[in-house]
Design a protein around this motif. Sequence first.
Motif, short mmCIF file in Angstrom:
data_model
loop_
_atom_site.label_atom_id
_atom_site.label_comp_id
_atom_site.label_asym_id
_atom_site.label_seq_id
_atom_site.Cartn_x
_atom_site.Cartn_y
_atom_site.Cartn_z
N VAL A 85 47.16 78.66 39.90
CA VAL A 85 46.87 79.57 40.85
C VAL A 85 48.01 79.74 41.67
N ASP A 86 48.57 81.08 41.85
CA ASP A 86 49.58 81.68 42.63
C ASP A 86 48.88 82.13 43.78
N VAL A 87 49.58 81.72 44.74
CA VAL A 87 49.01 82.20 46.28
C VAL A 87 50.20 82.65 47.16
N PRO A 88 50.78 83.91 46.94
CA PRO A 88 51.91 84.17 47.54
C PRO A 88 51.16 84.91 48.65
N LYS A 89 52.09 85.38 49.87
CA LYS A 89 51.72 86.65 50.75
C LYS A 89 52.50 87.62 50.55
N ALA A 90 52.20 88.80 50.36
CA ALA A 90 53.08 90.12 49.98
C ALA A 90 53.94 90.39 50.94
N GLY A 91 55.42 90.58 50.56
CA GLY A 91 56.29 91.19 51.58
C GLY A 91 57.43 91.74 50.89
N VAL A 103 43.13 91.35 50.75
CA VAL A 103 43.36 90.23 49.54
C VAL A 103 43.39 90.77 48.49
N LEU A 104 44.42 90.37 47.34
CA LEU A 104 44.50 91.17 46.34
C LEU A 104 44.04 89.87 45.09
N ILE A 105 43.28 89.97 44.02
CA ILE A 105 42.78 89.01 43.13
C ILE A 105 42.85 89.64 41.71
N GLY A 106 43.64 88.98 41.05
CA GLY A 106 43.88 89.30 39.57
C GLY A 106 44.20 88.21 38.60
N THR A 107 44.13 88.43 37.29
CA THR A 107 44.73 87.22 36.59
C THR A 107 46.22 87.73 35.86
N ASP A 108 46.39 88.58 36.32
CA ASP A 108 47.60 89.01 35.82
C ASP A 108 48.66 89.37 36.97
N PRO A 109 49.95 88.47 37.12
CA PRO A 109 50.60 88.59 38.26
C PRO A 109 51.49 89.98 38.30
N LEU A 110 51.77 90.25 37.13
CA LEU A 110 52.27 91.70 37.02
C LEU A 110 51.45 92.84 37.64
N ALA A 111 50.10 92.92 37.30
CA ALA A 111 49.36 93.78 37.79
C ALA A 111 49.07 93.77 39.08
N ALA A 136 62.16 87.27 35.44
CA ALA A 136 61.58 87.49 34.37
C ALA A 136 61.70 86.52 33.25
N ASP A 137 62.76 85.72 33.21
CA ASP A 137 62.74 84.48 32.39
C ASP A 137 61.60 83.64 32.80
N ILE A 138 61.32 83.43 34.34
CA ILE A 138 60.29 82.36 34.43
C ILE A 138 58.79 82.93 34.08
N ALA A 139 58.70 84.18 34.11
CA ALA A 139 57.36 84.57 33.88
C ALA A 139 57.03 84.68 32.26
N GLN A 140 57.98 84.35 31.54
CA GLN A 140 57.70 84.25 30.22
C GLN A 140 57.39 82.65 29.80
N VAL A 141 57.72 81.89 30.60
CA VAL A 141 57.16 80.42 30.46
C VAL A 141 55.85 79.95 31.24
N VAL A 142 55.80 80.50 32.77
CA VAL A 142 54.89 80.15 33.58
C VAL A 142 53.90 81.27 33.69
N THR A 143 52.48 80.90 33.13
CA THR A 143 51.54 82.02 33.49
C THR A 143 50.39 81.66 34.37
N PRO A 144 50.57 82.12 35.39
CA PRO A 144 49.59 81.85 36.42
C PRO A 144 48.10 82.44 35.99
N GLN A 145 46.97 81.87 35.98
CA GLN A 145 45.86 82.37 35.25
C GLN A 145 44.88 82.72 36.36
N LEU A 146 45.45 82.58 37.73
CA LEU A 146 44.67 83.49 38.74
C LEU A 146 45.76 83.52 39.82
N ASN A 147 45.71 84.82 40.27
CA ASN A 147 46.74 85.25 41.59
C ASN A 147 45.79 85.72 42.61
N ILE A 148 45.88 85.17 43.94
CA ILE A 148 45.20 85.46 44.88
C ILE A 148 46.22 85.86 46.26
#
Length: 247
Positions: A135-141, A197-205, A178-190
């Motif tokens: 689960v990826d939990v950043p703060k947008a900036g 708050v933004l919630i999604g299963t795709d970090p790119l979206a 971009a290289d990391i994103a090919q290998v590590v795929t968070p299933q949930l991004n909050i």
Amino acid sequence: MTHDTVIVCSKQKVHLRLPQLVSSAGFSIKKCRLVLVKPNVCGFYHPSLDLLSSLIRYLCTYADETVIGETASMVHTPERQFEKLGINSLARLSGAHVRTVNLSREQVFKVKVPKPHCLKELELPESVVKANIIVDVPKAGTHGTTVITNALKNLFGLLPQKHKYSVYHPLGMDRVIADIAQVVTPQLNIIDAGENVLIGTDPLAADVVACDFLGIDPLKVEHLKLVSQDRGESLEDFIEEIKIARF
């Protein structure tokens, strides 16, 4: 809703309705051994402790063990930041199955990058490799080098080296991400986006939607274009497919 759905809601609604919100974003979870939660702890933008608390409470229902993990940076140690930001207290109050971890101290595993831009393989901490769910939990900036720091950029904090700047910045941060994103795929991004708050299963979206909140043109963010291209699609076409649901 498609896997490219991003939920936009208030922090209050997250506290009250997180299970329903993540389900609306397309996320589902079953009983599992290990969940890794990656907040941005050693960077400059820290997600809300209340937001993190709501997430941990939700995950505890399903995970035998929940690790809140971060790697060291040139400026901070995870141990000091976990204590300073109240995350150690949160873990203690959540029970013995929740713990904070300095991922830089874990055993590392080498993982090959399928279509490398600059890194043929990555060294990743044990918890990253063995987690059933990330689960990826950043703060947008905003960011001086990568324009935006959010879900994809937060994955850079999973690389175990303390001196990341000197090791990876000369290679081009957008290409590294971009290289990391090919290998590590968070299933949930909050994502903590201030009042929202933004919630999604795709970090790119999630990153594309976060750009709108930050007043950034996503087409000017190089790592977003690279990640989309690695999936065989232009970023322009990908953006057209994103669904936004407001609660």
